[in-house]
Design a protein around this motif. Structure first.
Motif, PDB file in Angstrom:
ATOM      1  N   GLU A   1      27.371  82.659  39.743  1.00 56.91           N
ATOM      2  CA  GLU A   1      26.258  83.038  38.863  1.00 56.91           C
ATOM      3  C   GLU A   1      26.024  82.000  37.775  1.00 56.91           C
ATOM      4  O   GLU A   1      24.893  81.674  37.443  1.00 56.91           O
ATOM      5  N   GLU A   2      27.088  81.476  37.232  1.00 59.25           N
ATOM      6  CA  GLU A   2      26.988  80.518  36.129  1.00 59.25           C
ATOM      7  C   GLU A   2      26.491  79.148  36.592  1.00 59.25           C
ATOM      8  O   GLU A   2      25.726  78.482  35.880  1.00 59.25           O
ATOM      9  N   LEU A   3      26.925  78.698  37.763  1.00 56.13           N
ATOM     10  CA  LEU A   3      26.659  77.328  38.193  1.00 56.13           C
ATOM     11  C   LEU A   3      25.537  77.175  39.213  1.00 56.13           C
ATOM     12  O   LEU A   3      25.049  76.062  39.429  1.00 56.13           O
ATOM     13  N   ASP A   4      25.105  78.262  39.838  1.00 58.50           N
ATOM     14  CA  ASP A   4      24.113  78.182  40.912  1.00 58.50           C
ATOM     15  C   ASP A   4      22.840  77.457  40.475  1.00 58.50           C
ATOM     16  O   ASP A   4      22.332  76.585  41.176  1.00 58.50           O
ATOM     17  N   SER A   5      22.318  77.779  39.323  1.00 56.30           N
ATOM     18  CA  SER A   5      21.068  77.159  38.855  1.00 56.30           C
ATOM     19  C   SER A   5      21.273  75.713  38.415  1.00 56.30           C
ATOM     20  O   SER A   5      20.296  74.991  38.188  1.00 56.30           O
ATOM     21  N   LEU A   6      22.509  75.270  38.311  1.00 52.30           N
ATOM     22  CA  LEU A   6      22.799  73.907  37.889  1.00 52.30           C
ATOM     23  C   LEU A   6      23.036  72.956  39.056  1.00 52.30           C
ATOM     24  O   LEU A   6      23.240  71.754  38.839  1.00 52.30           O
ATOM     25  N   LEU A   7      23.000  73.479  40.280  1.00 50.71           N
ATOM     26  CA  LEU A   7      23.207  72.620  41.447  1.00 50.71           C
ATOM     27  C   LEU A   7      22.120  71.558  41.518  1.00 50.71           C
ATOM     28  O   LEU A   7      20.966  71.815  41.165  1.00 50.71           O
ATOM     29  N   PRO A   8      22.464  70.353  41.991  1.00 56.83           N
ATOM     30  CA  PRO A   8      21.443  69.308  42.157  1.00 56.83           C
ATOM     31  C   PRO A   8      20.381  69.749  43.165  1.00 56.83           C
ATOM     32  O   PRO A   8      20.621  70.624  43.997  1.00 56.83           O
ATOM     33  N   ALA A   9      19.225  69.137  43.111  1.00 51.12           N
ATOM     34  CA  ALA A   9      18.104  69.503  43.974  1.00 51.12           C
ATOM     35  C   ALA A   9      18.436  69.374  45.456  1.00 51.12           C
ATOM     36  O   ALA A   9      17.894  70.105  46.286  1.00 51.12           O
TER      37      ALA A   9
ATOM     38  N   ALA B   1      24.206  79.076  50.865  1.00 53.88           N
ATOM     39  CA  ALA B   1      23.785  80.248  51.629  1.00 53.88           C
ATOM     40  C   ALA B   1      24.165  81.513  50.861  1.00 53.88           C
ATOM     41  O   ALA B   1      25.049  81.486  49.999  1.00 53.88           O
ATOM     42  N   ASP B   2      23.516  82.619  51.172  1.00 50.84           N
ATOM     43  CA  ASP B   2      23.791  83.883  50.488  1.00 50.84           C
ATOM     44  C   ASP B   2      25.261  84.294  50.574  1.00 50.84           C
ATOM     45  O   ASP B   2      25.782  84.922  49.660  1.00 50.84           O
ATOM     46  N   TYR B   3      25.924  83.947  51.664  1.00 53.44           N
ATOM     47  CA  TYR B   3      27.322  84.345  51.847  1.00 53.44           C
ATOM     48  C   TYR B   3      28.304  83.326  51.260  1.00 53.44           C
ATOM     49  O   TYR B   3      29.516  83.549  51.273  1.00 53.44           O
ATOM     50  N   GLU B   4      27.802  82.218  50.713  1.00 51.71           N
ATOM     51  CA  GLU B   4      28.667  81.203  50.123  1.00 51.71           C
ATOM     52  C   GLU B   4      28.782  81.419  48.615  1.00 51.71           C
ATOM     53  O   GLU B   4      27.874  81.931  47.974  1.00 51.71           O
ATOM     54  N   ARG B   5      29.921  81.030  48.077  1.00 52.52           N
ATOM     55  CA  ARG B   5      30.188  81.164  46.650  1.00 52.52           C
ATOM     56  C   ARG B   5      30.555  79.795  46.090  1.00 52.52           C
ATOM     57  O   ARG B   5      31.100  78.961  46.801  1.00 52.52           O
ATOM     58  N   ILE B   6      30.279  79.569  44.829  1.00 53.86           N
ATOM     59  CA  ILE B   6      30.739  78.375  44.126  1.00 53.86           C
ATOM     60  C   ILE B   6      32.068  78.747  43.479  1.00 53.86           C
ATOM     61  O   ILE B   6      32.125  79.618  42.617  1.00 53.86           O
TER      62      ILE B   6
ATOM     63  N   GLY C   1      40.020  80.296  44.096  1.00 58.86           N
ATOM     64  CA  GLY C   1      39.602  79.827  42.786  1.00 58.86           C
ATOM     65  C   GLY C   1      38.777  80.887  42.084  1.00 58.86           C
ATOM     66  O   GLY C   1      38.638  82.007  42.561  1.00 58.86           O
ATOM     67  N   THR C   2      38.221  80.510  40.971  1.00 59.54           N
ATOM     68  CA  THR C   2      37.410  81.413  40.178  1.00 59.54           C
ATOM     69  C   THR C   2      35.962  81.350  40.658  1.00 59.54           C
ATOM     70  O   THR C   2      35.377  80.276  40.731  1.00 59.54           O
ATOM     71  N   ASP C   3      35.409  82.508  40.995  1.00 63.75           N
ATOM     72  CA  ASP C   3      34.013  82.583  41.433  1.00 63.75           C
ATOM     73  C   ASP C   3      33.109  82.383  40.216  1.00 63.75           C
ATOM     74  O   ASP C   3      33.062  83.219  39.319  1.00 63.75           O
ATOM     75  N   ARG C   4      32.404  81.254  40.185  1.00 64.08           N
ATOM     76  CA  ARG C   4      31.488  80.955  39.080  1.00 64.08           C
ATOM     77  C   ARG C   4      30.080  80.727  39.607  1.00 64.08           C
ATOM     78  O   ARG C   4      29.290  79.994  39.025  1.00 64.08           O
TER      79      ARG C   4
END
Length: 85
Positions: A49-57, A62-67, A44-47
């Motif tokens: 940077e865009e979505l990381d700060s929007l994750l629920p609390a 992890a550093d090696y995981e991508r959204i 899929g499309t690596d997003r």
């Protein structure tokens, strides 16, 4: 730490191939695969940077995981092939 198991294989695609979902150029090819260890792989499309700060609390990455984002159509077409258990 990343675990890489070289004995894991792709068992099957879930859903229709990208060409049946309208990707004629190969430029937009989200895909889902079942792996031999019972896990699933996603193209899929690596997003991150865009979505990381929007994750629920209560969500963490992890550093090696991508959204990774796939299209709704990709997931809906794969639904029939996703096991219930």
């Amino acid at each position: 730490m990343r675990h890489e198991n070289l004995s894991v294989r792709i068992v099957r695609r879930l859903g229709d191939p990208p060409s049946q979902r309208g990707s004629v150029s190969g430029q937009n090819c989200p895909d889902l695969f079942e792996l031999s260890d019972g896990n699933f792989a996603v193209i899929g499309t690596d997003r991150t940077e865009e979505l990381d700060s929007l994750l629920p609390a209560d969500a963490a990455r992890a550093d090696y995981e991508r959204i990774v984002v796939i299209t709704r159509d990709t997931l809906l077409r794969a639904k029939r092939d996703i096991p219930d258990a």
